[in-house]
Write a protein that holds these residues in place. Structure first.
Motif, PDB file in Angstrom:
ATOM      1  N   VAL A   1       6.069  -3.812   2.900  1.00 14.64           N
ATOM      2  CA  VAL A   1       6.155  -4.095   4.341  1.00 14.64           C
ATOM      3  C   VAL A   1       6.651  -5.519   4.567  1.00 14.64           C
ATOM      4  CG1 VAL A   1       4.831  -4.301   6.477  1.00 14.64           C
ATOM      5  CG2 VAL A   1       4.388  -2.401   4.911  1.00 14.64           C
ATOM      6  N   THR A   2       7.786  -5.630   5.261  1.00 16.01           N
ATOM      7  CA  THR A   2       8.483  -6.914   5.325  1.00 16.01           C
ATOM      8  C   THR A   2       8.610  -7.481   6.739  1.00 16.01           C
ATOM      9  OG1 THR A   2      10.577  -5.695   5.331  1.00 16.01           O
ATOM     10  CG2 THR A   2       9.788  -6.489   3.204  1.00 16.01           C
TER      11      THR A   2
ATOM     12  N   ARG B   1       9.042 -11.261   7.417  1.00 10.24           N
ATOM     13  CA  ARG B   1       9.484 -11.908   6.174  1.00 10.24           C
ATOM     14  C   ARG B   1      10.988 -12.117   6.228  1.00 10.24           C
ATOM     15  NH1 ARG B   1       4.212 -12.975   4.728  1.00 10.24           N
ATOM     16  NH2 ARG B   1       3.053 -11.033   4.872  1.00 10.24           N
TER      17      ARG B   1
ATOM     18  N   GLU C   1       9.406  -1.674   8.017  1.00  7.63           N
ATOM     19  CA  GLU C   1       9.529  -2.627   9.120  1.00  7.63           C
ATOM     20  C   GLU C   1       8.908  -2.037  10.381  1.00  7.63           C
ATOM     21  OE1 GLU C   1      10.929  -5.722   9.738  1.00  7.63           O
ATOM     22  OE2 GLU C   1      11.503  -6.183   7.664  1.00  7.63           O
TER      23      GLU C   1
ATOM     24  N   GLY D   1       2.033  -5.320   2.744  1.00  5.50           N
ATOM     25  CA  GLY D   1       2.769  -6.550   3.012  1.00  5.50           C
ATOM     26  C   GLY D   1       2.042  -7.777   2.485  1.00  5.50           C
TER      27      GLY D   1
ATOM     28  N   ARG E   1       0.654 -13.392   6.930  1.00  8.22           N
ATOM     29  CA  ARG E   1       1.711 -13.565   7.919  1.00  8.22           C
ATOM     30  C   ARG E   1       1.304 -14.663   8.888  1.00  8.22           C
ATOM     31  NH1 ARG E   1       1.841  -8.064   7.204  1.00  8.22           N
ATOM     32  NH2 ARG E   1       0.022  -7.861   8.525  1.00  8.22           N
TER      33      ARG E   1
END
Ligand SMILES: *Cc1c(COP(=O)(O)O)cnc(C)c1O
Length: 226
Positions: A35-36, A39, A57, A217, A224
């Motif tokens: 999971v980006t 990023r 995404e 992620g 994050r």
């Protein structure tokens, strides 16, 4: 590859493999979706260089910008809520949509995909937490929705996705995963391909309860900040 992302990916893969083995499953039956969201393209490319095959995404616009630079080597998964007015863009490059929770969205996705000569995999998102704020169809209606949208051209219905309530304790998620698994077991065989459940905080529990796709992620890229 050495470096933080490479190391984290190795650790995550080992954890996936041991959770699978512990529950008598083949580790190859669990797909890691990296999971980006938030990023950078550099981070995504590094993950791909380390063998990541599936990228997840949450937002169509953000994903599209990255797709233009990364290309279609990995499989692109839409794991966030998909707005109907974004389906035209989404079907251009996503391979799998995890978040279909109503018939209209399924029809729109199918129609747009057919126009491009594509077929997308879709998962029906089930609201297993029962929280009203969450998207997903309520469990009682999930099998009927699958029935309704199966004949739609341009999409292939491949299973379910679900998220338990947020919790600090991964054991809390088990009962929710188990319920989704029970529902998944009642799908027709052709639709019983993917069961997308499990994130950084709870993926081992999800695998023990039958997940075939984990979406991770934080354990790979760190917290994050956006
Ligand atoms: C962000 C997100 C994930 C990954 O969560 P992590 O805790 O960072 O592993 C998985 N699934 C969905 C739907 C997400 O929005």
């Amino acid at each position: 590859m050495t470096g933080r992302i490479a190391e984290n990916l190795d650790v995550v893969r080992e954890r996936i493999a041991s959770a699978a083995k512990m529950s008598g499953r083949d580790p190859d039956d669990v797909t890691l979706v990296v999971v980006t969201k938030t990023r950078s393209v550099e981070d995504i490319l590094e993950a791909i260089a380390c063998g990541a095959t599936d990228i997840g995404e949450n937002y169509v616009q953000e994903a599209l910008e990255k797709f233009e630079l990364v290309g279609d080597e990995p499989r692109w998964h839409m794991i966030g809520h998909l707005q109907r007015n974004k389906t035209r863009q989404a079907v251009r490059f996503f391979d799998c949509i995890h978040s279909v929770d109503n018939e209209e969205l399924a029809r729109e996705t199918g129609r747009r995909a057919v126009a491009l000569g594509r077929t997308l995999e879709v998962l029906v998102e089930v609201n297993i937490s029962g929280e009203e704020s969450k998207s997903g169809i309520e469990p009682e209606g999930a099998l009927e929705l699958v029935d309704k949208i199966c004949p739609i051209e341009g999409i292939q219905v491949c299973g379910f996705m679900g998220m338990p309530p947020v919790s600090q304790n991964r054991e809390d998620a088990r009962v929710y995963f188990a319920r989704l698994r029970e529902l998944w077991d009642r799908l027709p065989k052709e639709q019983r391909v993917h069961l997308s459940m499990g994130m950084t905080g709870d993926f081992e529990t999800a695998i023990e309860e039958g997940s075939t796709m984990v979406r991770i992620g934080t354990a790979i890229f760190g917290q994050r900040h956006l």
